[in-house]
Design an enzyme around this catalytic site. Structure first.
Site, mmCIF file in Angstrom:
data_model
loop_
_atom_site.group_PDB
_atom_site.id
_atom_site.type_symbol
_atom_site.label_atom_id
_atom_site.label_comp_id
_atom_site.label_asym_id
_atom_site.label_seq_id
_atom_site.Cartn_x
_atom_site.Cartn_y
_atom_site.Cartn_z
ATOM 1 N N PRO A 2 -18.799 -2.648 6.650
ATOM 2 C CA PRO A 2 -19.826 -2.348 5.638
ATOM 3 C C PRO A 2 -19.618 -0.964 5.029
ATOM 4 O O PRO A 2 -19.325 -0.004 5.738
ATOM 5 C CB PRO A 2 -21.125 -2.394 6.453
ATOM 6 C CG PRO A 2 -20.790 -3.133 7.707
ATOM 7 C CD PRO A 2 -19.346 -2.857 7.976
ATOM 8 N N GLU A 3 -19.743 -0.892 3.708
ATOM 9 C CA GLU A 3 -19.593 0.393 3.028
ATOM 10 C C GLU A 3 -20.966 0.892 2.597
ATOM 11 O O GLU A 3 -21.984 0.260 2.885
ATOM 12 C CB GLU A 3 -18.606 0.239 1.863
ATOM 13 C CG GLU A 3 -17.295 -0.333 2.394
ATOM 14 C CD GLU A 3 -16.097 -0.189 1.460
ATOM 15 O OE1 GLU A 3 -16.134 0.653 0.546
ATOM 16 O OE2 GLU A 3 -15.129 -0.919 1.675
ATOM 17 N N LYS A 51 -22.801 5.944 5.656
ATOM 18 C CA LYS A 51 -22.803 4.681 6.382
ATOM 19 C C LYS A 51 -23.690 4.738 7.626
ATOM 20 O O LYS A 51 -23.632 3.843 8.464
ATOM 21 C CB LYS A 51 -21.368 4.320 6.767
ATOM 22 C CG LYS A 51 -20.452 4.170 5.556
ATOM 23 C CD LYS A 51 -19.138 3.569 5.968
ATOM 24 C CE LYS A 51 -17.987 4.163 5.222
ATOM 25 N NZ LYS A 51 -16.700 3.751 5.800
ATOM 26 N N ARG A 248 -5.872 2.439 7.997
ATOM 27 C CA ARG A 248 -6.783 1.509 7.339
ATOM 28 C C ARG A 248 -6.081 0.871 6.155
ATOM 29 O O ARG A 248 -5.186 1.456 5.546
ATOM 30 C CB ARG A 248 -8.047 2.245 6.871
ATOM 31 C CG ARG A 248 -8.817 2.955 7.988
ATOM 32 C CD ARG A 248 -9.778 2.037 8.710
ATOM 33 N NE ARG A 248 -10.694 1.426 7.780
ATOM 34 C CZ ARG A 248 -11.801 1.989 7.330
ATOM 35 N NH1 ARG A 248 -12.143 3.187 7.730
ATOM 36 N NH2 ARG A 248 -12.577 1.350 6.492
#
Ligand code: ZN
Length: 259
Positions: A2-3, A51, A248
């Site tokens: 989730p961003e 976040k 990432r």
């Protein structure tokens, strides 16, 4: 993962279910807070910071949670049973609603006055009321030799960008992900675009950066490895950025984002 936009929506759902209501149940299923009990306290507000989620409770306490890779908060009517097998880490419930934190990456309970210990390191929140683009650019510029791709994910520079918005922002600016921060001419424009993309997505699930909400058309490069670029036809590249074990995913178009 989730961003910032998804965390922003989660905070809004938690506010709708918990704000102003007295907790009838709190169940911390993490070792360090297993005996904590917030029953009888009203929830004041839930805020998102990048976040991170901060749920402030009467009596000067704050519940801090982070969704990390695949966590979520499920909000259902009170008493609804959770799905078997869900890795529940925390339940906060009142007479009407229950919020069930599943697979949360972090669960902390701190004094509200000590929130800065958990989120004080964060750069400006792209979706915060106090968003400060000049400060975000200043922080990015402080390490000119770093790659822009890594710098954008570093929440100490600016808070809320994950791999999707990183890839989409860099594509739209025509910037090669490994370009050094100090070599980017219009860093202000790049940061402003990232903020606009997140802001445009905070009100709905899924990420749309193309203006076309159909799932197959919603992004420029993210989720499109090996498929032709929507602008130039070059096949979209896929790689990893950063040092192990923190590498990432990055996607980019070698045609539109040349070295
Ligand atoms: Zn292209």
């Amino acid at each position: 993962m989730p961003e910032g936009d998804a965390v922003y929506r989660t905070a809004a759902r938690l506010r709708g279910a918990l704000d102003g209501r007295t907790l009838t149940r709190s169940d911390f299923r993490v070792p360090q807070h297993a005996t904590a009990d917030l029953t009888g306290r009203a929830v004041l507000i839930t805020l998102s910071r990048g976040k991170h989620l901060l749920t402030r409770v009467e009596g000067g306490l704050t519940v801090h949670t982070h969704l990390r890779m695949d966590g979520s908060w499920l909000v259902t009517p009170a008493g609804r049973r959770t799905a078997p097998g869900d890795r529940v880490r925390l339940i906060l419930a009142n007479a009407e609603w229950q919020a069930v934190g599943v697979r949360l990456g972090m669960v902390d309970l701190v004094r509200t006055g000590d929130e800065a210990r958990l989120v004080g390191h964060l750069g400006p929140d792209l979706l915060g009321a106090d968003w400060d683009p000049d400060e975000a650019v200043r922080r990015l510029r402080a390490a000119p030799g770093r790659t822009i791709g890594e710098a954008l994910l570093d929440q100490r520079n600016l808070a809320g960008i994950g791999t999707i918005f990183r890839a989409e922002t860099l594509f739209l600016r025509g910037v090669w992900p490994w370009k050094k921060v100090g070599e980017i001419e219009d860093l202000d424009g790049l940061v402003a675009l990232a903020q606009r993309l997140l802001d445009a997505n905070k009100g709905h699930a899924g990420t749309v950066t193309t203006g076309d909400r159909r799932p197959a058309n919603a992004t420029w490069v993210y989720g499109r490895a090996g498929r032709p670029c929507r602008r130039c036809g070059t096949r979209i590249s896929r790689g990893e950025m950063g040092m192990r074990p923190q590498e990432r995913l990055i996607l980019w178009c070698a045609g539109c984002q040349p070295r």
